[in-house]
Write a protein that holds these residues in place. Structure first.
Motif, PDB file in Angstrom:
ATOM      1  N   VAL A  99      -2.719 -29.112  35.615  1.00 41.33           N
ATOM      2  CA  VAL A  99      -2.101 -27.899  35.095  1.00 41.33           C
ATOM      3  C   VAL A  99      -0.955 -28.328  34.190  1.00 41.33           C
ATOM      4  O   VAL A  99      -0.063 -29.066  34.622  1.00 41.33           O
ATOM      5  CB  VAL A  99      -1.581 -27.000  36.231  1.00 41.33           C
ATOM      6  CG1 VAL A  99      -0.829 -25.795  35.651  1.00 41.33           C
ATOM      7  CG2 VAL A  99      -2.726 -26.528  37.114  1.00 41.33           C
ATOM      8  N   ILE A 100      -0.975 -27.869  32.947  1.00 48.68           N
ATOM      9  CA  ILE A 100       0.086 -28.188  31.997  1.00 48.68           C
ATOM     10  C   ILE A 100       1.086 -27.038  32.020  1.00 48.68           C
ATOM     11  O   ILE A 100       0.792 -25.931  31.578  1.00 48.68           O
ATOM     12  CB  ILE A 100      -0.478 -28.387  30.579  1.00 48.68           C
ATOM     13  CG1 ILE A 100      -1.533 -29.495  30.578  1.00 48.68           C
ATOM     14  CG2 ILE A 100       0.640 -28.726  29.595  1.00 48.68           C
ATOM     15  CD1 ILE A 100      -2.310 -29.596  29.272  1.00 48.68           C
ATOM     16  N   GLY A 101       2.259 -27.310  32.575  1.00 56.11           N
ATOM     17  CA  GLY A 101       3.288 -26.287  32.674  1.00 56.11           C
ATOM     18  C   GLY A 101       3.737 -26.083  34.107  1.00 56.11           C
ATOM     19  O   GLY A 101       2.909 -25.803  34.981  1.00 56.11           O
ATOM     20  N   THR A 111      -2.729 -31.848  39.869  1.00 56.47           N
ATOM     21  CA  THR A 111      -1.484 -32.427  39.376  1.00 56.47           C
ATOM     22  C   THR A 111      -0.911 -31.495  38.323  1.00 56.47           C
ATOM     23  O   THR A 111      -1.649 -30.930  37.518  1.00 56.47           O
ATOM     24  CB  THR A 111      -1.722 -33.819  38.752  1.00 56.47           C
ATOM     25  OG1 THR A 111      -2.135 -34.728  39.764  1.00 56.47           O
ATOM     26  CG2 THR A 111      -0.454 -34.355  38.094  1.00 56.47           C
ATOM     27  N   VAL A 112       0.402 -31.314  38.343  1.00 58.37           N
ATOM     28  CA  VAL A 112       1.091 -30.508  37.331  1.00 58.37           C
ATOM     29  C   VAL A 112       1.854 -31.448  36.404  1.00 58.37           C
ATOM     30  O   VAL A 112       2.519 -32.384  36.863  1.00 58.37           O
ATOM     31  CB  VAL A 112       2.054 -29.506  37.992  1.00 58.37           C
ATOM     32  CG1 VAL A 112       2.905 -28.785  36.940  1.00 58.37           C
ATOM     33  CG2 VAL A 112       1.273 -28.480  38.820  1.00 58.37           C
ATOM     34  N   GLY A 166      10.032 -30.337  33.768  1.00 53.80           N
ATOM     35  CA  GLY A 166      10.037 -30.204  35.212  1.00 53.80           C
ATOM     36  C   GLY A 166       9.975 -28.747  35.622  1.00 53.80           C
ATOM     37  O   GLY A 166       9.963 -27.851  34.781  1.00 53.80           O
ATOM     38  N   PRO A 167       9.943 -28.482  36.923  1.00 52.13           N
ATOM     39  CA  PRO A 167       9.793 -27.103  37.405  1.00 52.13           C
ATOM     40  C   PRO A 167      10.901 -26.162  36.943  1.00 52.13           C
ATOM     41  O   PRO A 167      12.080 -26.525  36.955  1.00 52.13           O
ATOM     42  CB  PRO A 167       9.815 -27.259  38.932  1.00 52.13           C
ATOM     43  CG  PRO A 167       9.363 -28.666  39.171  1.00 52.13           C
ATOM     44  CD  PRO A 167       9.921 -29.456  38.034  1.00 52.13           C
ATOM     45  N   ARG A 175       1.173 -33.258  42.993  1.00 48.94           N
ATOM     46  CA  ARG A 175       2.123 -34.121  42.282  1.00 48.94           C
ATOM     47  C   ARG A 175       2.577 -33.415  41.012  1.00 48.94           C
ATOM     48  O   ARG A 175       1.779 -32.779  40.323  1.00 48.94           O
ATOM     49  CB  ARG A 175       1.471 -35.459  41.928  1.00 48.94           C
ATOM     50  CG  ARG A 175       2.464 -36.517  41.467  1.00 48.94           C
ATOM     51  CD  ARG A 175       1.814 -37.872  41.238  1.00 48.94           C
ATOM     52  NE  ARG A 175       1.136 -37.937  39.939  1.00 48.94           N
ATOM     53  CZ  ARG A 175      -0.163 -38.138  39.771  1.00 48.94           C
ATOM     54  NH1 ARG A 175      -0.953 -38.264  40.824  1.00 48.94           N
ATOM     55  NH2 ARG A 175      -0.688 -38.203  38.562  1.00 48.94           N
ATOM     56  N   ILE A 176       3.872 -33.525  40.698  1.00 46.75           N
ATOM     57  CA  ILE A 176       4.426 -32.968  39.471  1.00 46.75           C
ATOM     58  C   ILE A 176       4.981 -34.117  38.640  1.00 46.75           C
ATOM     59  O   ILE A 176       5.901 -34.822  39.073  1.00 46.75           O
ATOM     60  CB  ILE A 176       5.525 -31.931  39.767  1.00 46.75           C
ATOM     61  CG1 ILE A 176       4.977 -30.788  40.621  1.00 46.75           C
ATOM     62  CG2 ILE A 176       6.103 -31.392  38.457  1.00 46.75           C
ATOM     63  CD1 ILE A 176       6.026 -29.782  41.054  1.00 46.75           C
ATOM     64  N   ASP A 177       4.390 -34.336  37.460  1.00 43.16           N
ATOM     65  CA  ASP A 177       4.813 -35.396  36.561  1.00 43.16           C
ATOM     66  C   ASP A 177       5.582 -34.805  35.390  1.00 43.16           C
ATOM     67  O   ASP A 177       5.275 -33.694  34.921  1.00 43.16           O
ATOM     68  CB  ASP A 177       3.611 -36.173  36.021  1.00 43.16           C
ATOM     69  CG  ASP A 177       2.874 -36.951  37.100  1.00 43.16           C
ATOM     70  OD1 ASP A 177       3.501 -37.252  38.143  1.00 43.16           O
ATOM     71  OD2 ASP A 177       1.685 -37.253  36.910  1.00 43.16           O
TER      72      ASP A 177
END
Length: 410
Positions: free
Chosen positions: A6-8, A28-29, A34-35, A215-217
């Motif tokens: 997911v992009i965003g 994965t985001v 970042g959030p 996971r958030i990259d």
């Protein structure tokens, strides 16, 4: 190997990631900052399910010339951006026809109904139900003419089963003490909900997503390339691959879609606000000053005054005089408001000319799902959009007809 990227990491992206995760997908985001770094952090915190009328409407066209003459008013276009936005404005003008407005209202209502139905189960599943508030919204009017001009909109809401009640000065004063006597009419909508604080809410979604194995990259996505049944995601730090992708990068989404050969006319409603200390006012519900294009909201972290529309793209510097102008008006409208100690903010609200988001598969690949362009309704429509994105990712029948939201409709 990641199944879904997911992009965003705004409210749309993280909601979609969580719903996809709940269906058993590995997610994965990826986000450039970042959030909750964009509009998801600084919005008014409303789930405006009753706001079914598109911004593109004959009513706005009637108000626009007067508003545009005021550089600090409810609607403005900076001169430096006027030429660039002209094609978008032409599409916006075409979307203001009665036939187009009727179609947009029907589509918007379907998405609102879905979003409302999905919201509380989603909040319960993510441990955020305690953040939901149901205080309603009061829209106020300064003249009988302004009130009468609003009535066709309320009739449209009646046709869609939306509850509201018109008020005179005494009822308004009982609902919100201290409101200026200049407002002679009001309309209260109890079905207008809110979140305690949009930033804390999106951060809580990020925490829940990570706790469930996501996971958030942090990386800026520069392009997408579908090839051999997979999607290659180019970033400034390398290339990622996934079976499927959700593009939910807010105001930057059209730039990424353009690398797929898609020209989606996304523009940016630059929104401004000021968040005051929590004791700045005893605010009982959110108040909309429609004739002035802004709202005042009570969050768990402060009193937020903001709104209006500045169609100025992504590159021009912020004009915080707009925040100051709204704050001065709020003080005049609610004299007890203490305007000291505020924090100004500006954010990008991704807007398409017919006021509907782009939700659907990319024309370049069925493995890429678009979910962006919600304007000022991103938080409101986040749960419904997440449900639709999850449906598309799992090849389930979408919960509503997606034809009006097709990214190819332009």
């Amino acid at each position: 190997m990641t199944e879904v990227i997911v992009i965003g990491a705004g409210v749309i992206g993280l909601s979609a990631a969580l719903m996809a995760q709940a269906r058993g997908l590995s997610v994965t985001v990826v986000d450039r900052e970042g959030p909750a770094a964009g509009a998801s952090a600084g919005n008014a915190g409303a789930f405006a399910f009753t706001d079914i009328l598109p911004l593109a409407s004959p009513g706005l066209l009637r108000k626009a010339p007067k508003w545009l003459l005021d550089p600090l008013g409810p609607l403005t276009i900076p001169p430096a951006y006027a030429v660039q936005i002209t094609p978008w404005l032409y599409r916006f003008w075409r979307a203001c026809s009665p036939r187009a407005v009727a179609a947009s209202t029907a589509a918007q209502t379907a998405l609102m109904d879905l979003s409302r139905a999905e919201l509380e189960p989603f909040l319960a599943a993510t441990g955020t139900l305690g953040m939901l508030r149901k205080d309603g919204n009061l829209q106020v009017y300064e003249t009988e003419a302004e009130f009468r001009a609003s009535l066709p909109g309320w009739e449209a809401r009646t046709a869609h089963g939306i509850d509201f009640r018109h008020m005179g000065p005494e009822e308004m004063a009982a609902l919100q003490p201290g409101l200026s006597s200049r407002f002679i009419r009001g309309t209260f909508t109890p079905g207008w909900w809110s979140i305690a604080d949009p930033l804390l809410y999106v951060q809580a979604l990020a925490d829940r997503f990570r706790a469930a194995g996501g996971r958030i990259d942090t990386a800026e996505v520069t392009g997408l390339s579908p090839r051999d049944g997979r999607v290659y995601i180019r970033t400034k730090v390398g290339t990622l691959t996934a079976d499927r992708v959700v593009l939910a990068a807010g105001a930057f989404s059209h730039r990424i879609a353009a690398t797929l050969g898609e020209r989606i006319p996304l523009e940016t409603e630059r929104g401004y606000n000021t968040t005051l200390p929590l004791d700045a006012l005893d605010l009982r519900c959110q108040i909309t000053f429609g004739g002035h294009g802004f709202v005042i909201s009570r969050l768990s972290t402060g009193i937020r005054v903001g709104g209006a529309v500045e169609l100025g793209g992504l590159s021009l510097p912020p004009n915080y005089r707009r925040s100051e102008a709204m704050l001065r008006k709020a003080k005049a409208f609610l004299p007890a408001l203490n305007t000291e100690g505020g924090r100004p903010w500006m954010g990008f609200r991704p807007s398409l000319p017919d006021s509907l988001p782009a939700i659907g598969r990319s024309k370049a690949s069925p493995h890429i799902v678009h979910a962006f362009g919600h304007g000022h309704l991103g938080l409101t429509q986040s749960a419904g959009t997440a449900r639709l994105a999850a449906d598309l990712l799992t090849d389930a029948a979408p919960a509503i007809n997606l034809t009006p939201f097709s990214p190819q409709r332009f």
